[in-house]
Scaffold this active site. Structure first.
Site, short mmCIF file in Angstrom:
data_model
loop_
_atom_site.label_atom_id
_atom_site.label_comp_id
_atom_site.label_asym_id
_atom_site.label_seq_id
_atom_site.Cartn_x
_atom_site.Cartn_y
_atom_site.Cartn_z
N ASP A 209 39.57 33.74 54.74
CA ASP A 209 40.36 34.96 54.56
C ASP A 209 39.49 36.16 54.90
O ASP A 209 38.28 36.03 55.14
CB ASP A 209 40.90 35.03 53.14
CG ASP A 209 42.21 35.80 53.03
OD1 ASP A 209 42.52 36.59 53.95
OD2 ASP A 209 42.94 35.61 52.05
N GLU B 83 48.63 42.68 48.11
CA GLU B 83 47.56 42.19 47.26
C GLU B 83 46.65 43.28 46.73
O GLU B 83 46.40 44.28 47.40
CB GLU B 83 46.72 41.17 48.04
CG GLU B 83 46.10 41.75 49.29
CD GLU B 83 45.80 40.66 50.32
OE1 GLU B 83 44.63 40.30 50.43
OE2 GLU B 83 46.73 40.22 51.00
#
Length: 798
Positions: A320, A522
């Site tokens: 990520d 997020e």
């Protein structure tokens, strides 16, 4: 751990088979031995070809396969030089620096990157095409005109794997239109604390339901293994993410720590992964979080021993956004630990070259065995070959089926799928005889969200965090909830009026109030408690109640929240989640055109304690609850006592990559929505400090000025970084005369992140605005701007 992993694998596959979610692929693997033999032969031939390619690659080209930069930082020229194995667009990335670029520009860049990666190499070295990855998490929503499907929390409420499979297939076609190869979806997190800002990316708090829905989306995106269209026309590479336990962090903190017995954690959070693997998922993304203090990007026990050894995953593991840099002893440009733990591709948006050079050196000095590099490259090439990107038949993006057929973005058949999914996701929590809305009714529709497609779509929509600053003009072809209600009202012989503030001249028969959470993604969406504090909807509902007008609440949110006050003030209450671009699907249920079948996939809190729920204990509505339209049973009055309601909303003006509600930014006379973009003499772009794009780099031209407008009391406190001393005069003001701060900033320059405290003592006045201006070029980065009450006599500091 090994015995537990086998148990998780067996139980997950059994759940998948019982659900019928992957029935076709399971049957084809067990009932057609001739087909299996042929497939095995093809696979063996492919493995031999891959091994031959790897044997002829230079170390430099192998390392390049492991690195994935973003389009905001990599150019076709750099691609031609280094031959990166893949690249991505971030949530705020767009071709040639334009995140709102038309689809044709996305395809043009895909061709340019392909051409650069396939240019001839010296000495007959193998040519390996690159591949482009994107976060199409609820449709191909980085691109204008695309269909915006409900977020996963709403899809979990449908309990319908088939509609999810159709969504995957439609999304894959729209991705192919722009020439992109790879989707970083689905998220198969099992969210266990709804304070987490990614809860809406989770299908359910239930691991099996999450796995079933994730497997269905994978089959829609890729096709079913063994079928003729697997990873063929109309299909793209899928990614299950984030391995593992991203939904289990303490207090729902994004990228945080998950603590507990590993077997108990796996019994919840690992369940969806065998189901995804059985569905044929080609890539899995490692998670930001830690497990008992060990960052997943460096956790060999889980990335290699469990995911590979026990679960049998043979695709590639991708990282990520700069997450490898969070491992102890690592930076984003120096981290052999991740590769050694089992990561195959580093997602390194802006530091690709530096990481490439450090990995090369570490292989040459023996820190990393070349055999591990070969293993990772083999996995990457395996996925590329299965996807048709490697071999004599591979085509550049614009030459592939669906590419350039821009009319397929948001085409009618895809919008029809989305509308059906929206209708199936609506969960009725209360209905005291108001629904379905009667034919011929005069309807008033209120609330700022009613005609906001951006708010109905939520995060990961055109921009990473989403935002109501995106007007409906950004969503051609989409239907807001208001527009859907208006159309349904007219069709029923009635009428509808939009009145954001709830005012009216003719008394309505019923008022529909559309309200909810502002868009977020997020970490910016992490909450301290489960209490919905925005009172716009509540005030409207109470006003209508006092006037004796029946009310329907349409609540937009990425999670269940404590809503007792709004439930008490409503005659009907519908959890609409984040429905996306097809607001008519909401109206379909409100007017009874389709039955109400949605069921909660998360428990709904009864009290305002702010603690997470994962079952019926403490739930006002347990998972699985949802009323039919003819269920008019009384709910009863709910307690409205809540200590959290008295807490101050805080005085942050900018934090976690977002401007606070009620705070605006201006560059001269031009708006800078969410402190990004460009205006009069200002360019502001997202950068990473502690997390993805949590900070802003602001470049001032001569005469440039930045003004923030908001409210609050006390001094301004700014966390900032000034890489170079000002070249001219810099002033700051807050409702008074500008004050020169050039000498102080000259001293602060080059010293990294610092805190600037601006009190009345140095500014002369503290108003509801803050302006920074310069007569010469200046580069300034900020990560937080707030107002604080400080002790009397506190001096300004830089």
């Amino acid at each position: 751990m090994r015995s537990k992993a086998r148990l998780v694998l067996a139980s997950a596959v059994m759940a998948l088979a019982v659900s019928g979610c992957s029935e076709g692929s399971l049957q084809s693997a067990s009932s057609t031995p001739v087909a299996v033999a042929a497939s095995t032969s093809v696979e063996a031939d492919s493995e031999a070809r891959i091994a031959d390619i790897v044997s002829r690659m230079s170390l430099e080209r192998k390392i390049a396969q492991l690195i994935q930069p973003q389009i905001n930082s990599v150019t076709p020229e750099e691609m031609r030089k280094y031959r990166w194995g893949s690249y991505l667009n971030g949530g705020n990335g767009g071709p040639y620096g334009d995140e709102f670029a038309p689809a044709s520009e996305w395809l043009r860049l895909a061709d340019e990157m392909w051409d650069a990666s396939t240019a001839p190499l010296p000495n007959g070295e193998p040519i390996i095409p690159t591949m482009w990855g994107t976060d199409a998490v609820h449709g191909h929503t980085n691109v204008m005109n695309a269909t915006i499907f409900p977020h996963n929390i709403g899809l979990g409420a449908t309990r319908d794997p088939d509609i999810v499979r159709q969504i995957g297939a439609a999304t894959a076609v729209e991705i192919e239109v722009t020439g992109i190869d790879w989707n970083f979806s689905p998220t198969v997190a099992v969210a266990r604390d709804d304070r987490w800002g990614r809860t809406y990316e989770s299908y359910s708090e239930d691991p099996v339901l999450t796995g079933q829905m994730g497997a269905a989306l994978i089959e829609g995106l890729q096709g079913k293994p063994g079928d003729a269209d697997f990873l063929a026309q109309g299909r793209v590479i899928a990614t299950a993410k984030h391995f593992f336990a991203d939904g289990g962090t303490d207090q729902g903190v994004d990228q945080g720590d998950v603590n507990g017995d590993i077997e108990e954690l796996m019994a919840i959070h690992a369940v969806p992964y065998p189901m995804a693997i059985a569905a044929g998922v080609e890539t899995i993304m490692a998670s930001f979080n830690s497990i008992n203090g060990i960052k997943m990007h460096g956790n060999r026990d889980l990335l290699t021993d469990v995911l590979r050894g026990e679960m049998g995953f043979d695709g590639l593991v991708v990282g990520d956004w700069n997450a490898h840099g969070q491992i102890a002893g690592c930076t984003v440009s120096d981290c052999p630990q991740s590769l050694l733990a089992g990561l195959d591709i580093y997602m390194v948006p802006d530091d690709a070259v530096a990481l490439y050079e450090s990995l090369l050196a570490q292989v040459r000095d023996g820190t990393i065995p070349e055999a591990r590099v070969d293993e990772a490259v083999t996995r990457i090439l395996r996925v590329k070959m299965r996807a048709g990107l490697l071999g004599p038949d591979a085509q550049k993006p614009s030459a592939r089926p669906n590419a350039g057929e821009y009319e397929k973005l948001g085409q009618a058949s895809h919008r029809a799928i989305a509308r059906e999914a929206v209708a199936k996701s609506q969960v009725i929590l209360k209905n005291e005889g108001v629904l379905p809305i009667k034919s011929g009714a005069n309807i008033l529709v209120a609330g700022e969200a009613a005609d906001s497609i951006a708010q109905a779509a939520g995060g990961w929509t055109l921009t990473w965090q989403g935002g109501r600053e995106l007007t409906n003009d950004y969503f051609p072809g989409a239907t807001s909830i208001w527009a859907g209600i208006e159309e349904a009202a007219v069709e029923s012989g009635g009428s509808a009026t939009l009145s954001v503030d709830g005012s009216f001249e003719q008394r309505p028969d019923v008022a529909i109030v559309v309200f909810g959470e502002q868009p977020y993604a997020e970490f910016a969406g992490d909450r301290k408690n489960m209490v919905f504090g925005d009172e716009e909807g509540l005030e409207l509902l109470r006003k209508f109640k006092a006037q004796g007008i029946p009310t329907v609440s349409v609540f937009l949110s990425g999670r269940p929240l404590w809503m007792n006050r709004e439930l008490n003030a409503s005659d009907a209450f519908v959890a609409s989640w984040l429905p996306g671009s097809e607001g008519a699907g909401v109206a379909d249920v409100l007017f009874g055109a389709v039955p109400a079948t949605g069921k909660l996939s998360f428990s709904w809190p009864a009290s305002c304690e702010g603690m997470p729920l994962n079952g019926p204990d403490g739930a006002l509505f347990a998972m699985g609850y949802g009323r039919a339209l003819d269920d008019h049973s009384a709910l009863g009055r709910l307690s409205e006592d809540c200590g959290f309601l008295s807490l101050s909303a805080g005085s942050e003006w900018y934090a976690n990559g977002r401007l606070a509600a009620g705070v605006s930014a201006m560059a001269g006379g031009s708006d800078l929505p969410n402190l990004r973009g460009q205006g009069d003499g200002i360019v502001a772009r997202g950068i990473d400090k502690d997390r993805q794009e949590d900070a802003r780099s602001i470049t001032f031209g001569p005469g440039g000025s930045l003004t923030l407008n908001g409210s609050g009391e006390g001094a301004f406190v700014i966390s900032y970084n000034l890489p170079q001393a000002p070249a001219g005069q810099v002033t700051i003001s807050s409702g008074g005369e500008p004050v020169s701060v050039s000498p102080q900033l000259t001293i602060a320059a080059g010293k990294g992140w610092r805190e600037m405290v601006l009190t009345q003592a140095c500014l002369g006045s503290l108003g509801d605005s803050l302006t920074i201006a310069t007569d010469a070029p200046l580069e300034l980065s900020v990560v937080e701007i707030s107002r604080r009450e400080l002790p009397a006599g506190t001096q300004c500091s830089f």
